[in-house]
Structures are given as C-alpha cells and as structure tokens.
Scaffold this active site. Structure first.
Site, PDB file in Angstrom:
ATOM      1  N   GLU A 152       0.812  -1.218   0.000  1.00 53.98           N
ATOM      2  CA  GLU A 152       0.000   0.000   0.000  1.00 53.98           C
ATOM      3  C   GLU A 152       0.848   1.273   0.000  1.00 53.98           C
ATOM      4  O   GLU A 152       0.386   2.332  -0.428  1.00 53.98           O
ATOM      5  CB  GLU A 152      -0.915   0.012   1.231  1.00 53.98           C
ATOM      6  CG  GLU A 152      -1.996  -1.050   1.237  1.00 53.98           C
ATOM      7  CD  GLU A 152      -3.065  -0.789   0.189  1.00 53.98           C
ATOM      8  OE1 GLU A 152      -3.222   0.378  -0.217  1.00 53.98           O
ATOM      9  OE2 GLU A 152      -3.728  -1.753  -0.223  1.00 53.98           O
ATOM     10  N   GLU A 209       7.269 -22.035   7.880  1.00 56.56           N
ATOM     11  CA  GLU A 209       7.597 -21.248   9.067  1.00 56.56           C
ATOM     12  C   GLU A 209       8.621 -21.950   9.964  1.00 56.56           C
ATOM     13  O   GLU A 209       9.261 -21.308  10.807  1.00 56.56           O
ATOM     14  CB  GLU A 209       6.336 -20.951   9.871  1.00 56.56           C
ATOM     15  CG  GLU A 209       5.727 -22.160  10.544  1.00 56.56           C
ATOM     16  CD  GLU A 209       4.533 -21.787  11.408  1.00 56.56           C
ATOM     17  OE1 GLU A 209       4.593 -22.075  12.620  1.00 56.56           O
ATOM     18  OE2 GLU A 209       3.570 -21.200  10.887  1.00 56.56           O
TER      19      GLU A 209
END
Length: 719
Positions: A93, A124
C-alpha cells in the site's frame, strides 16, 4: 529445504497465551448468529486497548526508523503465514499512498511469494531459510528489520532476526506472548501485546492478526507523516493512478492551497484551451489536472506550485532543500517574500481584523468607507491548537474573505494598510513573537511600523472606548464557549492599555459562567437526579424537562450519558464543544417566557453569578471605575437577550453601574470598521499579558463607527 539442524528451543505450545482456550468456548455453538457476532465483535474490540501499553515502544521504533529511511535505509518485515500476509499487505500500500520507493519497503514471507496467496505448510519451521533471506538482502546498519510472530517462537522469523542483529540493523519484534523466544533474542524494540485467547482457540489470524495489522499501520503511517508525506492529514504524495485518486489529487491541491490565489499561480505554467479568469469549478479542475501532469503526476509538487506560483523546477528545488516537507516549504516562502500575494496596482486602501477564538476564526476586511468582505474558518485558540494550525486557520479565514472581496475564491490578496489580529490564548502563550513574525510575512505588514497589531481577542472590544472621549475605561466581558473579563484604560496621549484580566483559565480549571460551564452543570444535574431516582422512575414518574432535553440533545439515555460525553471522538476539544452546545438547551428551557424550567434557570443564574464575579474582581482591585467605563459584552451567550438581561439585572442589584453598555455581536467587523475610519490618527493599544511583559502593539485609534453612546447608566446599544 529441510528444517535447520540448530532450531530454537521448543516451548510447550499449549502454554502459549495464543493457544489458551477462550471463556466463550463452552457456549459458543449454542449462540444464535446475532449473539455470535456480538461476542466476536466484543473480543476484537480488546485489541486496540491492548496495544496502548506498547505505544511508547512503538513510538521509539518510529523515531529510530525515520532518519534511516530518510538516509536510504530499508524497512523489512519478516513473517510467516498470516503474519507474513499482513506484512505484505502493508508494504504494497505504501508506494501508491505515499509515493514510497518500493525498494525501501520489503516483506519477506516464509515460503516466498506463493505463500502470500496460499498456505505453504512447514515454511515457518525453516530457521535457516529465514537467515538465508537476510544474507541475500545484504543488510546494513541503515536497515530496520521487524519480525512478526504471534507465538513469539516462529523459527523462520527467529533465524532472520539473528542475522539482522549480526548486521547491526535496527531490529524489532511484534508478538502476542510473554515470555517468548523472540524477546530473548535481545532485539532493539520488543513489542509484546497480550490480546488474550483467540475467539477460536489458536486461530491467530483473528485478534493476533488484527493486532499486527494495527501496529504495522501505525508504524508505517506515522513514519510517512514524519517524512513529510502528508500535509494537514492530506495524502500530498498520493499517486493519482486511477479516476478516484485523480479526483482526490485535485481536491488535495485545492484544499492545501485554500486561501491562496490558486488560479493566478497556476495559469502561467499550464496551457489549457478555453479557460478564462471567470471559469467555474470544472475548468479549475481541468487546470489543476494540467498542472499535475506538468509536475509528472506529483500532487505535492502541484501543491507547491499552487502555493507559490513558482516554476515547477524551482518549487521542486525548494522542496528538496526542506526534504519534501510542505510545512517547511511554506515557511521558506514566508521567509523569502514579505507579502504572499499582493495586487500592487490597487487604488483602494484595505484594513484587516481577525478575531481568532476557540470555536471559529473570523476575518473582516474594510475599505475607508465600509466593511467589504468577511470570511470564517476553524478555531485557533493557541491553548487548543498548534501554532502551525492557528496560522493555517487565520490564512483560511482571510483567504475566504479575500475571495468574497474579489468575487471569486482564487482572487489576489490586497495590500493591507493596517491589520489587527486578536487571538484567544495569546495571554498564556509563549509564541507571541513567533506568531508576529509569521503574520508579518503572511500579510506584508510590520509590528515595528505599527501596521500590525497582535493582541488577545478580548482587546478588540477595547475599541468601544473611542465612542466617548470622557470615558477612560472599558471592561470587556466575553461569554461564549469560554468566559473572560478584561479591563482597559485610556492613558497619556490616548494610548489604551490592558490593565486587568479575570477568568479565561480554560475549561479544565473553570471557565465559570461560560457555555461549557452551563453544559457541564446541566450534565451534573441530570446525572445526580438520575442517581437519586434509581429504581423509582416509571410512567408515573417521568423524566424532568431538563433530563429529557439533555438526553435528547445527546441522543442517549441515562445509562450511557457519561460515556457519550467522555468518548466523543476520544477528543478533548470535541467533548468540550459538545458539552458547550448544551447551553442552548438550558437557555431555551430556563428563559422561556411561560413556565421556565427551574433546574435550568438555577444553572443560568449560577452562571450569571460567576460572570458578575469576574467583573467584581476587576472593580475590587481598583483596576476599573465603572462610572467612567463602558461595559462591552460579547460572545454567543450575550447574544441571548434574556440571558444578557439577567447579567445586567444582577449588576444593578449589586449596585454596579457602568457608564454605558455595548453589545458587540461581531468583534472582527466592529474593530475593522473603526480601524479603517480612524486611520488618520495614531493611537496605541497595549497587551500587557504576553510573556509577563508589556508588548507595545500599535494600532489605529479606537474610534467607533457608531454614534456616540449617551452618558447614562444602564444604556445598551447593539453594534
């Protein structure tokens, strides 16, 4: 890649706060859909309050981050699963919203770009993979690396942070557990926010995910503001890449340049066919679009050109010297040019008066013959807003008045012969000298030569003394959202000085007799009466008229009256104005001709007692002799005729008789009118309340445009 052979020590996962079972778990499936939504919403609402204790740590991180970004460093987020996706969302953004360099804002997600759109199981757990990603980025001490791990133990994130620390990068960790392995690493800025058990046990995409999103929003947005990517809350660095953003870009240019001669500044730099000086809003939009295009899509540069009238290349150079900060750009303009935009060839002499109060800032412009224009903007009390905000509101009010004067909002600014600016809060402010310099640059006038007077707003009412030369004093009583009484005296050579002051302490310490005071008394009266009647209210015992009116005005019931007031936009200023607005409710009830409400009338009479007490403090101190003084009344409450009469009747009952009484409904209009009409005489106005020293602010003589008041006790004239 196989899991690392040197993974971190494994915690007992069941002991983590993020794995705890919610108290709602046992009954969740029995709830209906609405109850389920209510319960979910209640849990999510805990997130923002949980972050509160971590705000100092977040602020410290932003302070470390900003200078590094300004020097070319990078902000790198590290995460796995939902944490990685939240990080990726924040990064993507920033280029569009703030024209941020994409190379400076990176999200490293366990499992790579594929993991952003789908789950990559096991990624992960790859401790060494996180370390390798950091090696690939070739970190430096200018970089900032933030690891996000709800459990505080994600191996991928731990591996990345270890390498970041070895490279001397600034490091931070966002987790929802404590103690945690990620905190034990010794990162520069540990941020642990305990949001409690998830609505669905262990689903950290819920509260933990909301927490991470809020914190990353806070970090990146605050950093962009500190980097000068906004101006007064506007996205001046937005990239106008679609129709919605292009429209926003046009609005931003207009909003930033409000009060400036925008069209005049733009036209020399763009070629738009068919436009004229009298074009409407559509043609203004076309011209702004052409300017943005010439500025290669930079809204900020278009704002700079609109503010200054400079060539885009020149404006860009100045922006560069102030690191792209529009506030700095404006200060540079004011320092370079004594007059913002003056019509040098004008034949008319113009005079300006600004009445800067806490609720609004009013500007009036007069010729030698009449008041010719007025404009209003937001409040600029120096106790409530910053100096920059106050100057912006003053500029906006004057700009709107000038727009009315010239027939359109983008007209040129005239050259003012004299300007008198009265600002609320100046009495207690330490910024008088700075504000004087800003006003001199803004208006092209000078305190030194007497063409600029800067005083408290109450000093505008001292002009009433000019109505009769036999009168040597004036006591101004203002009762609006706040309340203050100020005494003035005529001295040698007709110089007028402020010689006394009572009240004006602000709403935290009193403002006794003000609209805020009345509203607060009304709320306390209603709260007390509701507490007294607990369990007794029924259809046979309805609410009192004051209770009903207050609750209706606030659109609440007795159970949430206090929370409605205290939680209004979580803003002190907004709550203050909301409370002050209740004065209208109380005056309507207490002053109605037939069957006035006694509770409301008692509150009003108490407020009147407080206002009279302010006046008595000035008289008691022998600061003012009522028999040779004018009482000048102003403020929203004084415009209510029955309330004003209560004040005058109270004075009369206590044997206090002023030579005459004047009601000034519009101080800026009143003051600028006499300023213009008496410009051939020189007289001093002094404000003795700035920095505890007497500052001589020369003004025009205080001659009234109205007919002289008769010297008779109790006479009242509205001006």
């Amino acid at each position: 890649m196989a899991p690392s052979t040197d993974p971190p020590q494994h915690e007992a996962l069941g002991a983590l706060q993020t794995e705890a079972i919610s108290p709602l778990a046992g009954t969740m499936e029995s709830l209906d859909t609405f109850e389920l939504c209510v319960a979910f919403n209640r849990e999510e609402a805990h997130v923002a309050s949980s972050i509160t204790s971590s705000l100092p740590a977040i602020a410290a991180l932003v302070d470390d981050l900003v200078p590094r970004l300004r020097s070319g460093g990078r902000l790198i987020y590290i995460g796995a699963g939902n944490s990685g996706r939240v990080a990726y969302m924040d990064c993507t953004e920033l280029p569009a919203t703030f024209s941020a360099d994409p190379a400076q804002f990176l999200a490293v997600v366990a499992g790579g770009s594929r993991a952003v759109v789908e789950a990559v199981e096991g990624a992960e757990d790859l401790h060494d993979d996180g370390a390798d990603k950091m090696h690939e980025l070739q970190l430096s001490p200018l970089d900032t690396v933030i690891g996000i791990a709800a459990s505080g133990r994600t191996p991928f994130v731990l591996g990345a942070l270890k390498i970041a620390m070895e490279c001397n990068a600034v490091t931070a960790a966002i987790t929802n557990c404590r103690p945690s392995a990620i905190e034990k690493l010794g990162v520069t800025h540990p941020i642990a926010v305990l949001v409690g058990p998830e609505f669905v046990t262990g689903s950290t995409r819920l509260k933990a995910g909301s927490c991470a999103k809020q914190i990353l929003n806070m970090i990146s947005t605050c950093a962009m503001i500190k980097l000068g990517k906004t101006y007064r809350g506007l996205m001046v660095d937005v990239r106008a890449v679609n129709d919605k953003l292009k429209a926003r870009g046009r609005r931003i240019v207009s909003q930033v340049c409000e009060g400036r001669p925008l069209l005049q500044n733009i036209r020399p730099h763009v070629a738009v066919q068919g436009t004229t000086e009298n074009d409407g809003i559509d043609d203004l939009d076309t011209t702004i679009d052409a300017l943005i295009q010439k500025c290669h899509g930079s809204i900020k540069l278009a704002c700079a050109v609109g503010l200054s009238g400079l060539e885009p290349d020149t404006a860009k150079q100045i922006l560069t010297t102030v690191q792209g900060d529009l506030h700095g750009f404006i200060c540079t303009l004011e320092a370079q040019a004594p007059v913002e935009s003056a019509d040098v060839g004008q034949q008319e002499d113009y005079f300006l008066c600004v009445d800067g109060g806490g609720t609004k800032c009013a500007a009036s412009i007069a010729s030698r013959r009449d008041v010719v224009a007025q404009g209003v903007a937001g409040g600029c009390n120096l106790n409530s807003v910053s100096l920059e905000e106050a100057v912006d509101q003053i500029r906006s009010a004057i700009g709107r008045a000038v727009g009315s004067l010239n027939g359109h909002s983008q007209g040129t600014w005239p050259r003012f012969q004299k300007a008198w600016v009265g600002i609320a809060g100046l009495h207690h402010s330490r910024q008088a000298k700075t504000l004087t310099c800003r006003l001199e640059r803004l208006l092209g006038v000078s305190h030194q030569d007497g063409s600029l007077s800067l005083t408290c707003d109450t000093s505008l009412l001292s002009s009433c003394m000019s109505t009769d030369r036999s009168i040597n004093g004036c006591v101004a009583l203002i009762a609006g959202t706040g309340a203050v009484a100020t005494a003035f005296r005529r001295g040698p050579n007709d110089a007028i000085s402020q010689v006394g002051r009572a009240g004006g302490w602000g709403h935290l310490f009193g403002d006794a007799g003000s609209a805020f005071y009345i509203g607060r008394r009304a709320i306390k009266t209603v709260l007390a009466s509701l507490e007294e009647s607990q369990g007794e209210l029924s259809s046979s015992q309805p609410l009192s008229p004051l209770q009903t009116a207050v609750l209706q005005h606030l659109n609440c019931d007795g159970t949430d009256l206090l929370s409605t007031i205290l939680c209004t936009n979580a803003g002190k200023q907004t709550s203050r104005l909301l409370i002050g607005s209740l004065a209208r409710v109380v005056t309507v009830l207490g002053l109605r001709p037939v069957d006035p409400d006694q509770d409301a009338l008692n509150i009003l009479q108490d407020a009147v007692e407080c206002l009279v007490d302010l006046l008595k403090r000035l008289i008691k101190a022998r600061v003012s002799d009522p028999s040779r003084s004018i009482l000048a009344l102003s403020g929203a409450l004084m415009k209510v005729e029955p309330f004003k009469d209560l004040v005058l009747d109270k004075l009369k009952s206590q044997g206090i008789a002023f030579n005459a009484t004047v009601l000034v409904e519009d101080p800026s209009r009143y003051a600028v009118d006499f300023l213009a009409r008496s410009s051939h005489i020189k007289e001093s106005v002094r404000d003795w309340a700035v920095d505890s020293e007497a500052i001589d602010v020369t003004s025009q003589p205080l001659l009234s445009p109205c007919a002289p008041l008769e010297q008779r006790t109790g006479s009242t004239i509205s001006v």
